[in-house]
Design a protein around this motif. Structure first.
Motif, short mmCIF file in Angstrom:
data_model
loop_
_atom_site.label_atom_id
_atom_site.label_comp_id
_atom_site.label_asym_id
_atom_site.label_seq_id
_atom_site.Cartn_x
_atom_site.Cartn_y
_atom_site.Cartn_z
N LYS A 166 0.85 -1.21 0.00
CA LYS A 166 0.00 0.00 0.00
C LYS A 166 0.87 1.25 0.00
O LYS A 166 0.57 2.24 -0.68
CB LYS A 166 -0.88 0.03 1.26
CG LYS A 166 -2.19 -0.72 1.16
CD LYS A 166 -3.11 -0.25 2.30
CE LYS A 166 -3.61 -1.38 3.14
NZ LYS A 166 -4.24 -0.99 4.41
N GLU A 187 3.99 1.69 -1.15
CA GLU A 187 4.65 1.97 -2.42
C GLU A 187 3.65 2.42 -3.48
O GLU A 187 3.91 3.36 -4.24
CB GLU A 187 5.46 0.75 -2.91
CG GLU A 187 6.26 1.08 -4.17
CD GLU A 187 7.52 0.24 -4.32
OE1 GLU A 187 7.51 -0.93 -3.88
OE2 GLU A 187 8.51 0.76 -4.88
N ASN A 188 2.48 1.78 -3.49
CA ASN A 188 1.45 2.19 -4.46
C ASN A 188 1.05 3.64 -4.26
O ASN A 188 0.87 4.40 -5.23
CB ASN A 188 0.21 1.29 -4.35
CG ASN A 188 0.48 -0.09 -4.91
OD1 ASN A 188 1.44 -0.29 -5.66
ND2 ASN A 188 -0.35 -1.06 -4.54
N LEU A 189 0.93 4.03 -3.00
CA LEU A 189 0.52 5.40 -2.68
C LEU A 189 1.60 6.41 -3.09
O LEU A 189 1.29 7.48 -3.63
CB LEU A 189 0.22 5.49 -1.18
CG LEU A 189 -0.66 6.63 -0.71
CD1 LEU A 189 -1.98 6.68 -1.46
CD2 LEU A 189 -0.93 6.48 0.80
N LYS A 213 3.73 6.05 -5.47
CA LYS A 213 3.70 6.15 -6.94
C LYS A 213 2.48 6.95 -7.41
O LYS A 213 2.58 7.78 -8.30
CB LYS A 213 3.68 4.75 -7.56
CG LYS A 213 5.02 4.03 -7.47
CD LYS A 213 4.92 2.69 -8.18
CE LYS A 213 6.21 1.91 -8.12
NZ LYS A 213 5.97 0.47 -8.31
N ASP A 214 1.36 6.68 -6.77
CA ASP A 214 0.11 7.33 -7.17
C ASP A 214 0.17 8.85 -6.94
O ASP A 214 -0.24 9.64 -7.79
CB ASP A 214 -1.04 6.70 -6.37
CG ASP A 214 -2.37 7.30 -6.72
OD1 ASP A 214 -2.62 7.49 -7.93
OD2 ASP A 214 -3.16 7.61 -5.80
N LYS A 215 0.69 9.25 -5.78
CA LYS A 215 0.74 10.69 -5.45
C LYS A 215 2.00 11.37 -5.97
O LYS A 215 2.11 12.59 -5.82
CB LYS A 215 0.64 10.89 -3.92
CG LYS A 215 -0.60 10.29 -3.27
CD LYS A 215 -1.87 11.00 -3.68
CE LYS A 215 -3.08 10.41 -2.98
NZ LYS A 215 -4.35 10.77 -3.64
N GLN A 216 2.95 10.60 -6.48
CA GLN A 216 4.26 11.10 -6.96
C GLN A 216 5.18 11.39 -5.77
O GLN A 216 4.81 12.16 -4.88
CB GLN A 216 4.14 12.39 -7.80
CG GLN A 216 3.14 12.34 -8.94
CD GLN A 216 3.60 11.47 -10.11
OE1 GLN A 216 4.78 11.35 -10.37
NE2 GLN A 216 2.66 10.84 -10.78
N TYR A 248 12.97 6.65 -2.99
CA TYR A 248 12.15 7.71 -3.61
C TYR A 248 12.54 9.11 -3.14
O TYR A 248 11.89 10.09 -3.49
CB TYR A 248 10.67 7.46 -3.30
CG TYR A 248 10.10 6.28 -4.05
CD1 TYR A 248 9.83 6.36 -5.43
CD2 TYR A 248 9.85 5.07 -3.42
CE1 TYR A 248 9.33 5.27 -6.13
CE2 TYR A 248 9.34 3.97 -4.11
CZ TYR A 248 9.09 4.09 -5.46
OH TYR A 248 8.59 3.02 -6.16
#
Ligand code: F0G
Length: 461
Positions: free
Chosen positions: A165, A167-169, A171-174, A210
């Motif tokens: 969750k 890592e997905n977040l 990537k999703d929010k940049q 990141y």
């Protein structure tokens, strides 16, 4: 057979009398308090389990250190004492005191938000942390492992981040929109549940990948380190201090309400690993907000008490007893069938009010009903952590439904004995046995923000 409990590694030198008012008086006082235990006077409470924050007992070492507090406005000797202790524990270069945890938050969080619309991601933000994130113009997102919402499932580290969750977040929010990742250790809101060292290291690795800063919200970091020492295979031969140091290696910033694992009645901390620019920005902002950087809103004597308390809280004998008190109360409740967050965490037993009173819908606050009945039963003050505390959707004003409807029985440090906890267990078990008779609540007065502190309620027929 295992021992029934861990004998306290201290004896009692000073006592504060407790008084239990009659059942009839408790019914009246609760009514006068608008069925909101926050409005009770503490003298009408027999055993106060509202919070573990600033409610613990200090040692004679702390009390005597207070006599040596240096009350100089600038450059206080007591500051340098505290600074040395915090540097030794954390390995961080920069230390600033604050008057309490939210004082530290109000200084640091705005420095990390470069522009509106940024995000903080946490396993679970504590309320005041969330509030400061929002005040700074950012949003607070939680990615705790779903296991923590299943109160019956045994997991050693129910405070862990769900790394997928997370890592997905990101990537999703940049990544450039993430102001920081906040590791709340232990995870207060889900039951004082610990985060494993492996999980913290994995979060740090991802954050570094990141280019995102990591922050430890470490009000209860020593309790978290203790859980790691007994539950994480690779850490079982390490000392609590060694584990704590490895936890701090996983972050760039440490924010602390020292009212918990600092073993003081008031105090907070900011520590920064190596970012000199951030330190200077915080130091500048501190002067108008908390005070000159060597006192941070505290008296010199408070700094001395904190310097000693931080070290005492890392003692494994102290921690073994502390965590065992919580375990003991939890076991007594479980043995009687009372549903609780299992296993128990570091500072409190969290009773599952949703499971206990399925006949009361979330918008009538089942956990609040149990909290109030427990006060009537034994003069015990607990706190609701559920839909009542969660509040309304800011846009639609609809009542939000909390994942869990919890009653927090928070245990102050070095304050109550196992006998007090037996009394608490007996009272809660009595309430459990008449749980079907409990009724929900509705508002008579509902403030717009943080309503649970001052709301007035009435029982439904
Ligand atoms: N972070 C966590 C995880 C906390 O539990 C708290 C306070 C704070 C920050 C804020 O610190 O109160 O010193 O300003 N928790 C208390 C509680 C109030 O009852 O759980 P503070």
């Amino acid at each position: 057979m295992s021992k029934a409990y861990v004998v306290p590694p201290f004896k009692i030198k000073m006592v504060e009398p407790l008084r239990k008012i009659s059942r009839k008086a408790r019914i009246q006082k609760l009514k006068e308090a608008g069925y909101n235990p926050f409005a009770l006077r503490s003298e009408d409470v027999f055993i106060d389990l509202l919070t573990d924050s600033g409610t613990g007992a200090m040692s004679h070492f702390q009390w005597s250190a207070m006599m040596q507090g240096d009350e100089s406005y600038a450059g206080s000797r007591s500051y340098y004492h505290l600074e040395k202790v915090v540097k030794d524990i954390t390995g961080y270069a920069y230390v600033l005191p604050a008057h309490q945890g939210r004082g530290a938050e109000q200084i640091v969080i705005p420095q990390l938000v470069q522009r509106p619309g940024m995000f903080f991601i946490s396993n679970m933000h504590f309320d005041t942390t969330r509030a400061h994130v929002e005040l700074a113009g950012a949003r607070a997102l939680d990615v705790v492992d779903d296991d923590c919402f299943d109160t019956e499932k045994y997991c050693p580290f129910k405070g862990n981040f769900d790394l997928v969750k997370l890592e997905n977040l990101i990537k999703d929010k940049q990544p450039e929109n993430i102001a920081g990742i906040i590791m709340t250790v232990t995870n207060n809101s889900a039951g004082g549940q610990p985060v494993s060292l492996a999980n913290m290291c994995a979060v740090k690795k991802m954050a570094d990948h990141y280019g995102i800063k990591t922050i430890i919200d470490g009000a209860r970091y020593a309790e978290n380190a203790y859980f790691i020492s007994v539950r994480e295979e690779t850490c079982k031969t390490m000392t609590i201090r060694q584990i704590a140091r490895q936890m701090f290696d996983c972050a760039d910033i440490f924010l602390m309400s020292a009212k918990k694992d600092g073993l003081v009645n008031i105090g907070g901390l900011i520590a920064i690993k190596d970012d000199e620019q951030l330190f200077k920005a915080c130091r500048t902002y501190m002067v108008p907000m908390e005070g000159f950087p060597t006192y941070g809103g505290l008296a010199g004597r408070d700094l001395e008490a904190m310097a000693i308390g931080l070290q005492e809280a890392l003692d494994k004998h102290y921690l073994a007893h502390r965590i065992d008190e919580v375990r003991y109360l939890g076991d007594r409740l479980r043995a009687a069938g009372v549903p609780i967050q299992h296993p128990t965490g570091g500072h409190a037993v969290f009773v599952d009010g949703g499971k206990m009173c399925p006949h009361i819908p979330y918008h009538q606050f089942p956990a609040q009903a149990v909290v109030n009945e427990l006060y009537i039963e034994g003069g015990i003050r607990a706190v609701e952590i559920g839909s009542m505390m969660l509040g309304r959707d800011p846009d639609t004003r609809a009542q939000l439904k909390s994942h869990l409807e919890l009653i927090r029985l928070t245990i102050p440090r070095r304050t109550y004995t196992y006998t007090h906890l037996d009394f608490v267990a007996d009272c809660l078990i009595a309430v459990y046995q008449r749980r079907h008779t409990l009724k929900g609540y509705t508002f008579v007065y509902e403030p717009e923000v943080l309503r649970h502190f001052t709301a007035v309620l009435k029982p439904l027929e």
